[in-house]
Design a protein around this motif. Sequence first.
Motif, PDB file in Angstrom:
ATOM      1  N   VAL A  36       0.866  -1.170   0.000  1.00 37.09           N
ATOM      2  CA  VAL A  36       0.000   0.000   0.000  1.00 37.09           C
ATOM      3  C   VAL A  36       0.906   1.224   0.000  1.00 37.09           C
ATOM      4  N   PRO A  37       0.604   2.239  -0.795  1.00 36.72           N
ATOM      5  CA  PRO A  37       1.445   3.448  -0.814  1.00 36.72           C
ATOM      6  C   PRO A  37       1.692   3.983   0.583  1.00 36.72           C
ATOM      7  N   GLY A  38       2.970   4.236   0.877  1.00 38.01           N
ATOM      8  CA  GLY A  38       3.337   4.778   2.174  1.00 38.01           C
ATOM      9  C   GLY A  38       3.571   3.739   3.242  1.00 38.01           C
ATOM     10  N   LYS A  39       3.379   2.470   2.882  1.00 40.51           N
ATOM     11  CA  LYS A  39       3.588   1.397   3.858  1.00 40.51           C
ATOM     12  C   LYS A  39       4.636   0.416   3.350  1.00 40.51           C
ATOM     13  N   GLU A  82      -9.275  -3.397   3.716  1.00 42.75           N
ATOM     14  CA  GLU A  82      -7.853  -3.349   4.084  1.00 42.75           C
ATOM     15  C   GLU A  82      -6.988  -4.284   3.243  1.00 42.75           C
ATOM     16  N   ASP A  83      -7.605  -5.093   2.386  1.00 46.81           N
ATOM     17  CA  ASP A  83      -6.844  -5.907   1.442  1.00 46.81           C
ATOM     18  C   ASP A  83      -6.448  -5.118   0.201  1.00 46.81           C
ATOM     19  N   THR A  84      -6.956  -3.900   0.080  1.00 43.28           N
ATOM     20  CA  THR A  84      -6.628  -3.061  -1.063  1.00 43.28           C
ATOM     21  C   THR A  84      -5.130  -2.795  -1.105  1.00 43.28           C
ATOM     22  N   ALA A  85      -4.508  -3.117  -2.247  1.00 41.85           N
ATOM     23  CA  ALA A  85      -3.063  -2.979  -2.398  1.00 41.85           C
ATOM     24  C   ALA A  85      -2.681  -3.372  -3.821  1.00 41.85           C
ATOM     25  N   VAL A  86      -1.429  -3.139  -4.144  1.00 40.38           N
ATOM     26  CA  VAL A  86      -0.848  -3.736  -5.342  1.00 40.38           C
ATOM     27  C   VAL A  86      -0.233  -5.068  -4.913  1.00 40.38           C
TER      28      VAL A  86
END
Length: 124
Positions: A39-42, A88-92
């Motif tokens: 996730v961006p920023g993580k 919260e599963d949203t990610a690349v």
Amino acid sequence: VQLQASGGGLVQAGGSLRLSCAASGRTFSSYGMGWFRRVPGKEREFVAAINWNGGTTNYADSVKSRFFISRDNAGNTVYLQMNSLKPEDTAVYYCAARRGGAVPEQNAYEYRYWGQGTQVTVSS
């Protein structure tokens, strides 16, 4: 080995997606495979891993019993079945490969080869 991930998309919370990772090369069956997400920023996060013959798997606690990793060595493909998706599963999501894949490794630094990533977005 070159990896090509696909299958991402937009899905509502509670839905399912199946990611695929197609690998080139004749030695796919000797590689351990993993899925990671960012996730961006993580920090990049481990999701799931599978050993070379599919006999052993490993999952992050956050996805246990919802996500399932599998592989088809004849087809040079690894899959990530994602069920009961949460926002919260949203990610690349990235697939990765490592030589000497007897153990399903969760340390990203053990993986040498990486796919380009596929976006998964879960709406609430």
